[in-house]
Enzyme design. Sequence first.
Site, PDB file in Angstrom:
ATOM      1  N   LYS A 121       0.838  -1.203   0.000  1.00  0.00           N
ATOM      2  CA  LYS A 121       0.000   0.000   0.000  1.00  0.00           C
ATOM      3  C   LYS A 121       0.873   1.253   0.000  1.00  0.00           C
ATOM      4  O   LYS A 121       0.659   2.170  -0.809  1.00  0.00           O
ATOM      5  CB  LYS A 121      -0.924   0.009   1.225  1.00  0.00           C
ATOM      6  CG  LYS A 121      -1.885   1.199   1.236  1.00  0.00           C
ATOM      7  CD  LYS A 121      -2.802   1.167   2.453  1.00  0.00           C
ATOM      8  CE  LYS A 121      -2.094   1.662   3.686  1.00  0.00           C
ATOM      9  NZ  LYS A 121      -3.003   1.865   4.831  1.00  0.00           N
ATOM     10  N   ASP A 139      -6.379   0.788   0.405  1.00  0.00           N
ATOM     11  CA  ASP A 139      -6.604   0.973   1.837  1.00  0.00           C
ATOM     12  C   ASP A 139      -8.030   0.535   2.156  1.00  0.00           C
ATOM     13  O   ASP A 139      -8.747  -0.001   1.306  1.00  0.00           O
ATOM     14  CB  ASP A 139      -6.350   2.423   2.236  1.00  0.00           C
ATOM     15  CG  ASP A 139      -7.425   3.365   1.729  1.00  0.00           C
ATOM     16  OD1 ASP A 139      -8.179   2.984   0.805  1.00  0.00           O
ATOM     17  OD2 ASP A 139      -7.530   4.486   2.249  1.00  0.00           O
TER      18      ASP A 139
END
Length: 211
Positions: A121, A139
């Site tokens: 991420k 996310d």
Amino acid sequence: MKSKAAVKRIIEALKELYPDALCSLQYDKDYELLFAVRLSAQCTDARVNMVTPSLFARFPTLESFAAASYEDVGEEIRSCGFYNTKAKDLVECAKLLLEKHGGRVPDTMEALTALPGVGRKTANLILGDVYRQPAYVCDTHCIRITGRLGLTDGSRDPLSVERQLRAVIPGAESSDFCHRMVLHGRALCMARKPDCAACPLKADCDFGKKQ
């Protein structure tokens, strides 16, 4: 799977809603974004933005971070939570950036995820925001909303969601799209009480159509 026409409508509607698709974390240098994202784990961006000005003033260079003790860095980031682990990651990351990358934040997934505390991420965010590469930042907002829209199969696994989004969201749109997912998740498509009635994506949203 969504038709290309539906995907395009979703992307264009999000552009109208959130024309400024920017990361909410504040930074001046590339490595500051990398560090700010690490601090944001299980912490709000608003809190991180309150902490980083004094953190970056006390340690204004990678060299100063690399020479700092974990305790000194931890003092500055205590309110971000898990500060002992995060402080260690920041110091060790600074050392590696200097030793292996000439003080430069690397531009590949492999090199980024080899840094302490950096997962896919974070790496995707750096690749998209700093290097303008196709990047899919999965996310909690992105995972939730893309599942509701029907762009993914509803998986909660970030890597699975990333792979599915790579198949439907054009690379040129990917980074901004993911930023808009965060903004939409905060404004309308909240986890508990999404405001489907006010959402312009409703006509193309699997979840919205059922409400």
